[in-house]
Scaffold this active site. Structure first.
Site: not given
Ligand code: NAD
Length: 474
Positions: A226-227, A244
């Protein structure tokens, strides 16, 4: 108020019902115990517009006043710690003492950032030239959080973003939205309308939020896949991002330790929050000479651990947070059985709820999925080594680099090994020693940028250099 209607989003300081709603389940029994409001695109736009309108006023508010607001919020949260801990256990599943730890950690993160300042730095003041670095806020921050630590990870974004003078649109994970909603409601008593807004979705508004031209920065905590989507969405307007992401943290045990004592530390580090911690110990490397004793102690601890509803006092390991993660971890159990020797656990519990017995797997190859991937569950593969250079190379052979641990009697030697581990943080003879004054940032595909410490506060600012000299007549 009935619990099914007790939760609302907060947009421009007002409690707002969703355009629709969806149920929130207790992972310990799979029953719906609350309805969560769900925003549509129009409500997302309203939240961003409210944050945009509130930004100039908040940015102009003296930092001392912003700090006072954070302190007031921290105190209000502390006074309701039991209530928040109970809600976290109910929606997230972690044992109540771990939920309390999360709430008090959230208070600590608010107070830590409230104690920081952004004083201008004089870079040069000589020969008639004055160069000063100021730190100015960015604008609207999107704060997107995962389901493993819903409250503390939210506070870890809100606290520095507010201190730096930004306004916020927060979006919790759909399976754990409730503590965040209650927290933002609590904050509304201490902040001007529109400074902190929260909307909920079912994983469908993230792209809209992260690509929106009026959002200046995305602070995201979640999975690495998803990052990567966040980076792509943010690229359109070159937004600042803090990511993060996931980890596959190695514990390296040196040969001068008591294997039984260190196995206990490693067990704690692997099984906290049922292994659903970004920097949980996810693989342990143990010298051949200690391997039998180490594995035996881990197996004993795993077999004796009390696995139950987190709301019951004495529970050590709660359920996994959601059905998707439960299915994923069952896949890792199958991989562990196929490629290694399971010496404790190895199966889901025969009861409602997403429970998996704490699992220890030994004699497993480095390339097994359960070793290479982020399990995010109560499974620990234990790998044998004979050569220290070889084991460092094996620990580093990962796309992740969030954190790691080294365990050794000779602290100097252990610290020298820690220097060679490719990770953002390496703890020596301790684990999860998070201190919000110390920067935390993932290496490799575990993240970009970081949180905590003065550096973490700077992530919510623009460096603004003013370089002035006397006007020359020449
Ligand atoms: P996830 O990536 O599935 O979801 C995280 C958040 O992103 C949720 O709020 C989700 O709704 C939202 N989201 C989904 N699609 C999106 C999109 N296209 N754009 C923007 N946002 C979107 O992660 P998860 O499964 O909720 O959390 C577990 C992961 O989080 C693990 O990999 C764990 O290691 C990681 N994590 C990292 C840290 C850290 O500090 N590095 C801390 C906690 C968790």
């Amino acid at each position: 108020m009935d619990e099914m209607t007790a939760y609302a989003m907060v947009i421009n300081g007002e409690r707002v019902a969703g355009a629709s709603s969806f149920p929130v389940l207790n992972p310990a029994d799979e029953t719906a115990f609350a309805q969560c409001p769900k925003a549509d695109k129009a409500q997302l736009e309203q939240a961003i517009a409210a944050a945009k309108a509130a930004f100039p006023g908040w940015a102009a508010t003296p930092i001392e006043e912003r700090a006072q607001a954070l302190v007031a919020i921290g105190k209000a949260l502390e006074s309701r710690a039991q209530e928040f801990a109970g809600l976290i256990t109910r929606e997230q599943g972690k044992p109540i003492d771990q939920a309390m730890f999360e709430v008090m950690g959230s208070v600590a993160v608010l107070m830590t950032f409230a104690g920081m300042r952004l004083d201008p730095q004089v870079i040069s003041d000589a020969n008639g030239r004055k160069v000063i670095e100021h730190r100015t806020p960015l604008g609207v921050v999107a704060a997107i959080t995962p389901w493993n630590y819903p409250l503390i990870l939210h506070c870890a974004k809100v606290a520095p973003a507010l201190m730096a003078g930004n306004s916020i649109v927060a979006k919790p994970a759909p399976t754990t939205p409730l503590a965040t909603l209650k927290f933002v409601e609590l904050c509304a008593d201490h902040l001007p309308a529109g400074v902190l807004n929260v909307i909920c979705d079912e994983n469908d508004l993230g792209a809209e939020l992260t690509s929106h031209p009026d959002v200046a920065k995305v602070s995201f905590t979640g999975s690495t896949p998803t990052g990567k989507k966040v980076v792509q969405a943010a690229a359109g307007t070159l937004k600042r991002t803090t990511l993060e992401l996931g980890g596959n943290d190695a514990a390296i045990v040196l040969d001068d330790v008591d294997p039984v004592a260190v196995a206990r530390h490693v067990f704690q580090g692997a099984m906290g929050n049922a292994g659903q911690i970004c920097f949980a110990i996810k693989r342990a490397y143990v010298p051949s000479s200690l391997y039998e004793d180490f594995c035996a102690e881990l197996a004993r601890l795993a077999s004796e651990a009390i696995v139950d509803d987190g709301a019951k006092q004495g529970t050590q390991v709660g359920p996994l947070q959601n059905a998707m993660q439960f299915e994923k971890v069952k896949g890792y159990l199958a991989d562990a059985k196929q490629n290694g020797k399971v010496i404790a656990g190895g199966a889901p519990l025969d009861r409602p709820g997403y429970f998996i017995a704490p699992t220890i797997v030994r004699d497993i190859a480095d390339d097994a999925k359960v070793v290479r991937e982020e399990q995010f569950g109560p499974i620990l593969p234990v790998l044998k080594y004979d050569d220290i250079d070889d084991v460092i190379a094996r620990a580093n052979d990962s796309e992740f680099g969030l954190s790691g641990t080294v365990w050794g009697k000779d602290v100097e030697a252990a610290t020298a090994i820690a220097m060679r581990v490719d990770a953002g943080t390496v703890w020596v003879n301790q684990h999860m020693a998070i201190d919000f004054a110390i920067p935390f940032r993932g290496a490799k595909q575990s993240g970009i940028g970081g949180e905590y410490g003065q550096e973490g506060l700077h992530e919510y600012t623009q460096a603004h250099i003013v370089n002035a000299v006397e006007l020359s007549d020449a």
